[in-house]
Design an enzyme around this catalytic site. Structure first.
Site, PDB file in Angstrom:
ATOM      1  N   SER A  18      -6.620  -0.975  -2.584  1.00 53.36           N
ATOM      2  CA  SER A  18      -5.902  -0.756  -3.840  1.00 53.36           C
ATOM      3  C   SER A  18      -6.784  -0.052  -4.877  1.00 53.36           C
ATOM      4  CB  SER A  18      -5.440  -2.088  -4.430  1.00 53.36           C
ATOM      5  OG  SER A  18      -4.666  -2.796  -3.495  1.00 53.36           O
ATOM      6  N   GLN A  38     -12.041  -5.654   1.314  1.00 54.70           N
ATOM      7  CA  GLN A  38     -11.046  -4.604   1.545  1.00 54.70           C
ATOM      8  C   GLN A  38     -10.879  -3.743   0.307  1.00 54.70           C
ATOM      9  OE1 GLN A  38      -6.812  -5.492   1.402  1.00 54.70           O
ATOM     10  NE2 GLN A  38      -6.590  -4.646   3.441  1.00 54.70           N
ATOM     11  N   GLY A  39     -11.270  -2.505   0.396  1.00 52.22           N
ATOM     12  CA  GLY A  39     -11.126  -1.580  -0.732  1.00 52.22           C
ATOM     13  C   GLY A  39      -9.996  -0.617  -0.494  1.00 52.22           C
ATOM     14  N   SER A  92     -11.034  -8.473  -3.156  1.00 52.06           N
ATOM     15  CA  SER A  92     -11.445  -9.868  -2.966  1.00 52.06           C
ATOM     16  C   SER A  92     -12.794  -9.920  -2.261  1.00 52.06           C
ATOM     17  CB  SER A  92     -10.412 -10.620  -2.125  1.00 52.06           C
ATOM     18  OG  SER A  92      -9.124 -10.458  -2.673  1.00 52.06           O
ATOM     19  N   GLU A 111      -2.282  -8.242   9.216  1.00 53.89           N
ATOM     20  CA  GLU A 111      -2.223  -9.117   8.056  1.00 53.89           C
ATOM     21  C   GLU A 111      -0.886  -9.843   7.968  1.00 53.89           C
ATOM     22  OE1 GLU A 111      -2.622  -7.167   4.243  1.00 53.89           O
ATOM     23  OE2 GLU A 111      -3.429  -9.014   3.430  1.00 53.89           O
TER      24      GLU A 111
HETATM   25  C1  LIG Z   1      -4.868 -12.377  -5.212  1.00 54.13           C
HETATM   26  C2  LIG Z   1      -4.846 -10.943  -4.820  1.00 54.13           C
HETATM   27  C3  LIG Z   1      -5.806 -10.458  -3.945  1.00 54.13           C
HETATM   28  C4  LIG Z   1      -5.833  -9.112  -3.585  1.00 54.13           C
HETATM   29  N1  LIG Z   1      -6.822  -8.674  -2.761  1.00 54.13           N
HETATM   30  C5  LIG Z   1      -6.906  -7.360  -2.473  1.00 54.13           C
HETATM   31  C6  LIG Z   1      -7.990  -6.856  -1.717  1.00 54.13           C
HETATM   32  O1  LIG Z   1      -8.882  -7.601  -1.297  1.00 54.13           O
HETATM   33  N2  LIG Z   1      -8.052  -5.535  -1.475  1.00 54.13           N
HETATM   34  C7  LIG Z   1      -7.102  -4.672  -1.907  1.00 54.13           C
HETATM   35  O2  LIG Z   1      -7.209  -3.482  -1.622  1.00 54.13           O
HETATM   36  N3  LIG Z   1      -6.048  -5.102  -2.657  1.00 54.13           N
HETATM   37  C8  LIG Z   1      -5.939  -6.428  -2.953  1.00 54.13           C
HETATM   38  N4  LIG Z   1      -4.890  -6.891  -3.725  1.00 54.13           N
HETATM   39  C9  LIG Z   1      -3.956  -5.914  -4.262  1.00 54.13           C
HETATM   40  C10 LIG Z   1      -2.519  -5.997  -3.783  1.00 54.13           C
HETATM   41  O3  LIG Z   1      -2.419  -5.444  -2.501  1.00 54.13           O
HETATM   42  C11 LIG Z   1      -1.653  -5.253  -4.815  1.00 54.13           C
HETATM   43  O4  LIG Z   1      -1.693  -6.000  -6.006  1.00 54.13           O
HETATM   44  C12 LIG Z   1      -0.234  -5.083  -4.365  1.00 54.13           C
HETATM   45  O5  LIG Z   1      -0.156  -4.213  -3.282  1.00 54.13           O
HETATM   46  C13 LIG Z   1       0.671  -4.584  -5.491  1.00 54.13           C
HETATM   47  O6  LIG Z   1       0.136  -3.467  -6.142  1.00 54.13           O
HETATM   48  P1  LIG Z   1       0.021  -3.434  -7.740  1.00 54.13           P
HETATM   49  O7  LIG Z   1      -0.661  -4.667  -8.156  1.00 54.13           O
HETATM   50  O8  LIG Z   1      -0.564  -2.141  -8.135  1.00 54.13           O
HETATM   51  O9  LIG Z   1       1.510  -3.513  -8.263  1.00 54.13           O
HETATM   52  P2  LIG Z   1       2.513  -2.270  -8.452  1.00 54.13           P
HETATM   53  O10 LIG Z   1       2.567  -1.496  -7.201  1.00 54.13           O
HETATM   54  O11 LIG Z   1       2.166  -1.554  -9.704  1.00 54.13           O
HETATM   55  O12 LIG Z   1       3.888  -3.013  -8.625  1.00 54.13           O
HETATM   56  C14 LIG Z   1       4.405  -3.453  -9.899  1.00 54.13           C
HETATM   57  C15 LIG Z   1       5.823  -3.962  -9.671  1.00 54.13           C
HETATM   58  O13 LIG Z   1       6.655  -2.887  -9.225  1.00 54.13           O
HETATM   59  C16 LIG Z   1       7.277  -3.228  -7.997  1.00 54.13           C
HETATM   60  N5  LIG Z   1       7.377  -2.017  -7.170  1.00 54.13           N
HETATM   61  C17 LIG Z   1       6.425  -1.088  -6.896  1.00 54.13           C
HETATM   62  N6  LIG Z   1       6.876  -0.174  -6.058  1.00 54.13           N
HETATM   63  C18 LIG Z   1       8.152  -0.502  -5.759  1.00 54.13           C
HETATM   64  C19 LIG Z   1       9.170   0.051  -4.926  1.00 54.13           C
HETATM   65  N7  LIG Z   1       8.969   1.137  -4.179  1.00 54.13           N
HETATM   66  N8  LIG Z   1      10.344  -0.600  -4.867  1.00 54.13           N
HETATM   67  C20 LIG Z   1      10.573  -1.717  -5.577  1.00 54.13           C
HETATM   68  N9  LIG Z   1       9.667  -2.293  -6.397  1.00 54.13           N
HETATM   69  C21 LIG Z   1       8.481  -1.688  -6.476  1.00 54.13           C
HETATM   70  C22 LIG Z   1       6.370  -4.257  -7.369  1.00 54.13           C
HETATM   71  O14 LIG Z   1       7.068  -5.060  -6.439  1.00 54.13           O
HETATM   72  C23 LIG Z   1       5.907  -5.024  -8.579  1.00 54.13           C
HETATM   73  O15 LIG Z   1       6.866  -5.980  -8.916  1.00 54.13           O
HETATM   74  C24 LIG Z   1      -4.851  -8.234  -4.101  1.00 54.13           C
HETATM   75  C25 LIG Z   1      -3.873  -8.724  -4.960  1.00 54.13           C
HETATM   76  C26 LIG Z   1      -3.869 -10.050  -5.342  1.00 54.13           C
HETATM   77  C27 LIG Z   1      -2.811 -10.531  -6.287  1.00 54.13           C
END
Ligand SMILES: Cc1cc2nc3c(=O)[nH]c(=O)nc-3n(C[C@H](O)[C@H](O)[C@H](O)COP(=O)(O)OP(=O)(O)OC[C@H]3O[C@@H](n4cnc5c(N)ncnc54)[C@H](O)[C@@H]3O)c2cc1C
Lengths: 377, 306
Positions: free
Chosen positions: A124, A121-122, A156, A239
């Site tokens: 993020s 899944q691409g 992933s 999901e």
């Molecule tokens: C183990 C793992 C597997 C993953 N696999 C995939 C994958 O296969 N494909 C893929 O595309 N993605 C994948 N992801 C990505 C995942 O979907 C993102 O990490 C997640 O959506 C959060 O985005 P971010 O890491 O950029 O955090 P950010 O969005 O930068 O968030 C940082 C902090 O700010 C808070 N925050 C952000 N916006 C708000 C808001 N509006 N209100 C309140 N708080 C807020 C968040 O809750 C968090 O605490 C994976 C992540 C993990 C950990």
């Protein structure tokens, strides 16, 4: 309110149980977490075995109740979960089934069901996490292909995937949600660089993906151009549905093992420990009932798992972390030894409140879409 | 498996909600507070006529022949409305204590709250619950206690009665958990409504994430408790019932506290109903099965699951 299973459902359960009793002991040992080719081979072989036995389509075709029985029984038998097939079976597949053309369904669904092809899944990007709609990876139409340039992160299974469900921006001038398109990108196309990322648990579970003028055929677009956000919402609602049902069964088993350890090492005599584990017992029992509740509710709203999935995911992800924290209390200093059971799982469980929509985002969803509170930022 | 409410169950629930809205709306609630929880015997008889106490008696005994799941739905509504009185004890006594089933008698129970007894002032009969049918006992020289909950007068018995036990205890715990669930759902609704109405900094306070997330957690606790209470009502399993009580106590008590927070200064007033839900839920959390007892029951089940 009826929690009894019908005769047909019980029959399904016992047939499955009989099959699992033969199939699971024949499985080879599980590969080490860092050996991706071996993990792929293991997970796809299991999917193939399910397919040959007539259970390949259970995540799509079975009634929600049969799916629940399937997840319960496979977990109980110690069978593997979807593993590397996760995106194909639970994200991309259902999306293609719902939104794809007949040719697209024909091309992609069979290989997923037979365990021939793996998806990743691409979605993020480095600058687009929770705020997924701000994604910038761009796709420019050039004849019968899109030329894709940008970068993805946290992908992933990227190292071993054949296909990637990719979100790209096709109209930079349109409002953010309206310029996005859903593409199936062949992972062997020139211009893709995958760089594994090591997680805090030590293994490489996900990767960065750099895309440099990758040509993706227009025929690989699912849904209309610039309609990818709506297509994506279909995927995300899958999901957050029953995807975690098997894990709740697994957590209940782990909890029983933790209690056995507590009795063996004497910490069970501490009422605080005992009560903490007791509360978790009630917690996971209730989470199982909540899944049954959501499954029954899905039967009324056309079987698409609804926002009830957010309520479940919020509670479950925290309960799972609490389970491993409680296990650590039982283990005492042994919880610092990575070779002890539950120590690695405790670390891995930290991703549950982040992946697939952070807890904060889930609370926003619950507050705005279920409770109807004003949208804000 | 179909966990959804049947049409009959839905109709029952909305019928009870209509009755309670009509007969025990806000004015009646505040009048009950002003009476310090003394019961309105006309209302009690009307509840009896509506079948609230006879619900689970066989039709041949003048009951409705319904089961614990239906009773749980009815008690959920009672919890929402903060309906006062020894509802659970009187329902348990229906069929064995004369007058309980039709609401002509008020029955309360000793041993559900250690040596404290609720609604002794209005009770016609005091019972204990053990093996067999509820057992009628004498109150003796009970002393009035200043009750935390303005809707529940309390007395202290001179000698601690035996703790409630036996085959009726499961239903008592479950119906109390159902009341907690109704209260939790009501607190969530009230908090959400207030958060949508109250404007500060030029916007409804419900637009602030700190408030929004409090409300979201209230709903999550309520929905988890709902699944647990309803499932326990269907299975009648004692461990599951005890677990449901744990979760419903938590949803009700924490829900009322969060609701208070969302209401701000208004939440701290006597005038707002928030404190009534909080105090009643604190009382119910102690009733029939305490947190410690419920957790120990879960631990025992866990130990024997090995
Ligand atoms: C183990 C793992 C597997 C993953 N696999 C995939 C994958 O296969 N494909 C893929 O595309 N993605 C994948 N992801 C990505 C995942 O979907 C993102 O990490 C997640 O959506 C959060 O985005 P971010 O890491 O950029 O955090 P950010 O969005 O930068 O968030 C940082 C902090 O700010 C808070 N925050 C952000 N916006 C708000 C808001 N509006 N209100 C309140 N708080 C807020 C968040 O809750 C968090 O605490 C994976 C992540 C993990 C950990």
């Amino acid at each position: 309110m009826d929690l009894a299973y019908t005769d047909a459902e019980e029959e399904y359960r016992s047939r499955l149980r009989d099959w699992l009793a033969v199939a699971v002991p024949e499985l080879p040992p599980r590969p080490p977490p860092d050996d991706w080719p071996a993990r792929r081979a293991y997970d796809t072989a299991w999917q193939r075995a399910l397919y040959d036995a007539g259970y390949g389509e259970v995540h799509w075709d079975a009634s929600p109740t049969l799916r629940l029985i399937f997840l319960e029984e496979t977990e109980r038998a110690g069978a593997p979960y979807v593993g590397a097939n996760f995106v194909g079976l639970l994200h991309a597949g259902p999306t293609i089934a719902a939104e794809g053309t007949p040719q697209q369904r024909e091309r992609w669904l069979g290989p997923v069901l037979r365990g021939d092809e793996i998806w990743c899944q691409g979605f993020s990007e480095p600058d687009a996490g929770s705020d997924l709609a701000s994604l910038r990876t761009k796709a420019v139409r050039d004849g019968d292909a899109y030329v894709v340039t940008g970068s993805k992160i946290w992908t992933s299974h990227a190292e071993v995937a054949d296909w990637c469900e990719l979100l790209v921006r096709t109209d930079p001038a349109a409002p953010r949600h309206r310029g996005i398109t859903w593409l199936a990108m062949p992972m062997d196309a020139p211009g893709i660089t995958v760089r594994p990322l090591r997680t805090l648990a030590g293994s490489a579970e996900f990767a960065e993906m750099f895309l440099d003028e990758v040509r993706v055929p227009v025929a690989c677009r699912v849904g209309e151009e610039n309609d990818g956000w709506r297509v994506t919402m279909v995927t995300l609602s899958f999901e957050r549905g029953t995807a975690f049902a098997g894990e709740v069964v697994a957590c209940r088993r782990t909890l029983a093992e933790v209690a056995a350890e507590a009795r063996a090492n004497g910490s069970w005599d501490d009422p605080a420990v005992r009560r903490r584990l007791g509360r978790l017992y009630a917690e996971f029992a209730a989470l199982w009932r909540l899944i049954q509740w959501n499954v029954s509710a899905a039967a009324s709203n056309g079987s698409l798992p609804g926002t009830g999935g957010s309520v479940f995911k919020l509670r479950y992800s925290h309960a799972r972390q609490e389970l491993y924290d409680a296990a650590a209390e039982v283990l005492g200093p042994d919880a610092l030894d990575l070779s002890r059971p539950w120590t690695l799982e405790r670390l891995s469980s930290l991703s549950y409140t982040i992946a697939a929509g952070t807890s904060q985002i889930q609370r926003n969803i619950v507050a705005e879409r279920i409770l109807g509170l004003p949208k804000g930022r | 498996m179909d966990f959804r409410l049947t049409d009959d169950q839905r109709a029952l629930r909305s019928g009870v909600r209509r009755l309670l809205t009509r007969r025990f709306g806000r004015e009646a609630l505040r009048a009950a507070v002003d009476r310090e929880g003394r019961l309105d015997r006309d209302l009690w008889r009307e509840l009896g006529r509506a079948g609230l106490f006879a619900l689970r008696l066989p039709e041949s005994d003048g009951g409705a022949g319904l089961g614990l799941p239906e009773a749980a739905l009815v008690f959920e509504e009672a919890g929402r409305a903060l309906l006062p009185g020894p509802l659970v004890a009187t329902q348990l006594a229906a069929g064995s204590v004369p007058g309980a089933a039709d609401g002509t008698a008020v029955v309360t129970c000793a041993g559900q709250l250690s040596s404290l007894v609720a609604h002794l002032v209005d009770a016609d009969v005091l019972v204990t619950i053990g093996a067999g049918a509820p057992h009628v006992v004498a109150a003796g020289e009970a002393a009035a206690v200043r009750s935390l909950d303005p809707l529940t007068p309390l007395h202290r018995l001179p000698h601690p009665p035996p703790a409630a036990s036996g085959p009726l205890l499961g239903a008592a715990v479950l119906l109390t958990a159902a009341e907690q669930l109704g209260s939790a759902a009501r607190s969530t609704e009230d908090a959400v409504r207030h958060a949508g109405d109250r404007v500060q900094f030029g916007q409804p306070v419900g637009g602030f994430q700190a408030v929004k997330h409090l409300c979201a957690e209230m709903l999550v606790r309520t929905e988890v408790a709902r699944a647990a209470v309803r499932a326990a009502a269907v299975t009648g399993d004692l461990t599951e019932i005890a677990g449901a009580k744990l979760l419903a106590d938590d949803a009700a008590v924490r829900g009322a506290r969060d609701c208070l927070q969302v209401f701000g200064g208004m939440g701290f007033t006597w005038e707002a109903d928030v404190h009534l839900h909080l105090k009643r839920s604190l009382l119910r959390a102690q009733m029939w099965l305490t947190t410690v007892q419920a957790e120990e029951i879960q631990a025992q089940a866990l130990a024997s699951a090995l």
